[in-house]
Design a protein around this motif. Structure first.
Motif, mmCIF file in Angstrom:
data_model
loop_
_atom_site.group_PDB
_atom_site.id
_atom_site.type_symbol
_atom_site.label_atom_id
_atom_site.label_comp_id
_atom_site.label_asym_id
_atom_site.label_seq_id
_atom_site.Cartn_x
_atom_site.Cartn_y
_atom_site.Cartn_z
ATOM 1 N N GLY A 145 7.271 3.658 2.840
ATOM 2 C CA GLY A 145 6.466 3.450 1.907
ATOM 3 C C GLY A 145 6.066 5.127 1.455
ATOM 4 O O GLY A 145 6.186 5.967 2.535
ATOM 5 N N ALA A 146 5.915 5.149 0.138
ATOM 6 C CA ALA A 146 5.773 6.706 -0.319
ATOM 7 C C ALA A 146 4.272 6.635 -0.922
ATOM 8 O O ALA A 146 3.789 5.676 -1.581
ATOM 9 N N TYR A 147 3.515 7.793 -0.541
ATOM 10 C CA TYR A 147 2.187 7.829 -0.840
ATOM 11 C C TYR A 147 1.794 9.238 -1.845
ATOM 12 O O TYR A 147 2.597 9.989 -1.516
ATOM 13 N N HIS A 148 1.037 9.067 -2.752
ATOM 14 C CA HIS A 148 0.664 10.282 -3.527
ATOM 15 C C HIS A 148 -0.925 10.561 -3.205
ATOM 16 O O HIS A 148 -1.887 9.970 -2.894
ATOM 17 N N TYR A 149 -0.896 12.089 -2.834
ATOM 18 C CA TYR A 149 -2.416 12.497 -2.477
ATOM 19 C C TYR A 149 -3.075 12.866 -3.883
ATOM 20 O O TYR A 149 -2.389 13.787 -4.414
ATOM 21 N N TYR A 150 -3.987 12.382 -3.983
ATOM 22 C CA TYR A 150 -4.723 12.483 -5.146
ATOM 23 C C TYR A 150 -5.774 13.345 -5.208
ATOM 24 O O TYR A 150 -6.553 13.614 -4.344
ATOM 25 N N ARG A 151 -5.423 14.317 -6.211
ATOM 26 C CA ARG A 151 -6.591 15.304 -6.450
ATOM 27 C C ARG A 151 -7.620 15.186 -7.505
ATOM 28 O O ARG A 151 -7.324 14.849 -8.819
ATOM 29 N N PRO A 152 -8.894 14.944 -7.081
ATOM 30 C CA PRO A 152 -10.042 14.315 -8.179
ATOM 31 C C PRO A 152 -10.256 15.211 -9.189
ATOM 32 O O PRO A 152 -10.555 14.700 -10.249
ATOM 33 N N ASN A 153 -9.763 16.464 -9.333
ATOM 34 C CA ASN A 153 -10.300 17.356 -10.519
ATOM 35 C C ASN A 153 -8.928 17.460 -11.396
ATOM 36 O O ASN A 153 -9.171 18.535 -12.046
ATOM 37 N N GLU A 154 -8.037 16.919 -11.027
ATOM 38 C CA GLU A 154 -6.789 16.831 -12.084
ATOM 39 C C GLU A 154 -6.624 15.730 -12.652
ATOM 40 O O GLU A 154 -6.930 14.508 -12.394
ATOM 41 N N ARG A 168 11.722 6.659 -5.974
ATOM 42 C CA ARG A 168 12.464 5.493 -6.542
ATOM 43 C C ARG A 168 12.157 4.436 -5.270
ATOM 44 O O ARG A 168 12.754 4.710 -4.323
ATOM 45 N N LEU A 169 11.463 3.542 -5.558
ATOM 46 C CA LEU A 169 11.278 2.205 -4.803
ATOM 47 C C LEU A 169 12.390 1.107 -5.084
ATOM 48 O O LEU A 169 12.707 0.796 -6.029
ATOM 49 N N LYS A 170 12.689 0.521 -3.871
ATOM 50 C CA LYS A 170 13.827 -0.498 -3.677
ATOM 51 C C LYS A 170 13.080 -1.860 -3.058
ATOM 52 O O LYS A 170 12.258 -1.635 -2.425
ATOM 53 N N LYS A 171 13.886 -2.895 -3.217
ATOM 54 C CA LYS A 171 13.447 -4.238 -2.488
ATOM 55 C C LYS A 171 13.320 -4.001 -1.122
ATOM 56 O O LYS A 171 14.185 -3.087 -0.393
ATOM 57 N N GLY A 172 12.349 -4.075 -0.567
ATOM 58 C CA GLY A 172 12.218 -3.914 0.915
ATOM 59 C C GLY A 172 11.112 -2.960 1.357
ATOM 60 O O GLY A 172 10.852 -2.807 2.393
ATOM 61 N N ASP A 173 11.093 -1.840 0.222
ATOM 62 C CA ASP A 173 10.100 -0.936 0.577
ATOM 63 C C ASP A 173 8.514 -1.440 0.242
ATOM 64 O O ASP A 173 8.340 -2.436 -0.288
ATOM 65 N N MET A 278 4.354 -11.481 8.436
ATOM 66 C CA MET A 278 3.383 -11.373 7.513
ATOM 67 C C MET A 278 3.487 -10.108 6.683
ATOM 68 O O MET A 278 3.515 -10.027 5.438
ATOM 69 N N MET A 279 3.981 -9.102 7.546
ATOM 70 C CA MET A 279 4.035 -7.923 6.807
ATOM 71 C C MET A 279 5.413 -7.857 5.697
ATOM 72 O O MET A 279 5.175 -6.952 4.616
ATOM 73 N N ASN A 280 6.393 -8.561 5.842
ATOM 74 C CA ASN A 280 7.586 -8.646 5.199
ATOM 75 C C ASN A 280 6.993 -9.082 3.641
ATOM 76 O O ASN A 280 7.785 -8.920 2.872
ATOM 77 N N TYR A 281 6.040 -10.102 3.548
ATOM 78 C CA TYR A 281 5.765 -10.534 2.310
ATOM 79 C C TYR A 281 4.813 -9.341 1.500
ATOM 80 O O TYR A 281 4.919 -9.667 0.285
ATOM 81 N N LEU A 282 4.464 -8.576 2.415
ATOM 82 C CA LEU A 282 3.717 -7.223 1.643
ATOM 83 C C LEU A 282 4.846 -6.372 1.037
ATOM 84 O O LEU A 282 4.651 -5.843 -0.270
ATOM 85 N N ARG A 283 6.009 -6.432 1.418
ATOM 86 C CA ARG A 283 7.217 -5.356 0.779
ATOM 87 C C ARG A 283 7.876 -5.898 -0.537
ATOM 88 O O ARG A 283 7.383 -7.008 -0.732
ATOM 89 N N ILE A 284 8.143 -4.996 -1.265
ATOM 90 C CA ILE A 284 8.702 -5.305 -2.475
ATOM 91 C C ILE A 284 9.685 -6.372 -2.348
ATOM 92 O O ILE A 284 10.714 -6.216 -1.583
ATOM 93 N N GLN A 285 9.670 -7.174 -3.273
ATOM 94 C CA GLN A 285 10.846 -8.338 -3.219
ATOM 95 C C GLN A 285 11.743 -8.373 -4.141
ATOM 96 O O GLN A 285 11.510 -7.626 -5.101
#
Length: 285
Positions: A145-154, A168-173, A278-285
């Motif tokens: 999984g990829a995450y973005h660090y949010y800067r509140p003042n931007e 770029r996200l694909k099925k299974g991510d 259960m975690m597999n259901y959370l992944r992109i289908q």
């Protein structure tokens, strides 16, 4: 005339000390007993962790961990208590170059199956090791999984565009993740919430999946819980006395002092609050 006899002055009697049930010695004794009792309870509670460290840790030199023995014991205890769930980690450029093929086991016992990798920060920052980590973690069969660090003042929309540009996200991510953990310096909390919603909406429209929100527990309780219902939450809580994942934590980041082969220094460890199925259901289908 009768002779006067001088009387000796009467000596003043000191008032008798009142006998108290708890003398100084008794109080000291009770405190000692309570301390020993606390040590005994703690030792019993962490008996599995202590047995592990007296066996494995005493025979192997662990070079990467800066955690204290108490922190290490808690890490083992938490992992042990969640054996039916799924373990993972999260990384950024600060972990340096990672030997992903070796980074699959924590505490020589528990298998790591997923990883969240920092992709971007703010409106223009690309994590210098994102593409390298993403490629190599997938090659080592981690669920990513990829995450973005949010800067509140931007600007929130520019931050969303920065993430979309590089990820770029694909099925299974895993769905994209918004990491919010700082308070704004030049705007109100209401403005911050508007910005977060704009980021989430733009990213959801692009990837066609609802993002995950990462934050600390206090931040979640104070600012996010009421405003962002319906989102999946990944919560950080390193409290020594917290050993169980709460129901509303889909992911729990329970320590920043993990030691994993193939990674120099400490790393964050996480637990998915459910089974692999259960975690597999959370992944992109």
């Amino acid at each position: 005339m009768a002779k006067q006899v001088k009387r000796k002055p009467t000596s003043k009697r000191r008032p008798a000390k009142k006998k108290t049930f708890f003398s100084g010695k008794m109080i000291g004794f009770l405190i000692t007993v309570l301390i020993l009792l606390l040590i005994g309870i703690t030792t019993y509670h962490y008996r599995d962790a202590l047995a592990y460290y007296f066996s494995f840790r005493s025979k192997h030199k662990i070079e990467n961990s800066n955690a204290t023995k108490v922190e290490e014991a808690r890490i083992f205890q938490v992992l042990k208590r969640h054996e039916n769930m799924v373990y993972g980690l999260d990384v950024s450029q600060y972990q340096g170059q990672i030997e992903w093929e070796n980074a699959k086991i924590v505490e020589d016992t528990f298998q790591l199956q997923f990883v969240f990798i920092r992709a971007t920060a703010g409106k223009d920052k690309l994590d210098s090791r994102f593409h390298e980590n993403w490629k190599n973690a997938k090659a080592a069969n981690f669920i990513c999984g990829a995450y973005h660090y949010y800067r509140p003042n931007e600007n929130s929309l520019l931050q969303a565009e920065n993430f979309i540009k590089h990820v770029r996200l694909k099925k299974g991510d895993f769905p994209p993740v918004l990491d919010i953990e700082n308070l704004p310096k030049v705007q109100s909390m209401d403005s911050l919430k508007v910005g977060l919603k704009r980021w989430l909406t733009k990213v959801e429209n692009h990837y066609k999946v609802k993002p995950i929100i990462y934050s600390g527990e206090k931040y979640f309780n104070d600012f996010l819980e009421d405003e962002f219902k319906g989102y999946t939450f990944w919560i950080a809580n390193y409290n020594f006395f917290v050993e169980d994942c709460k129901d509303h934590w889909t992911f729990w980041q329970f320590t920043e002092k993990g030691s994993v082969p193939g990674i120099n220094g400490n790393v964050d460890l996480n637990i998915y609050n459910g089974t692999p199925k259960m975690m597999n259901y959370l992944r992109i289908q």
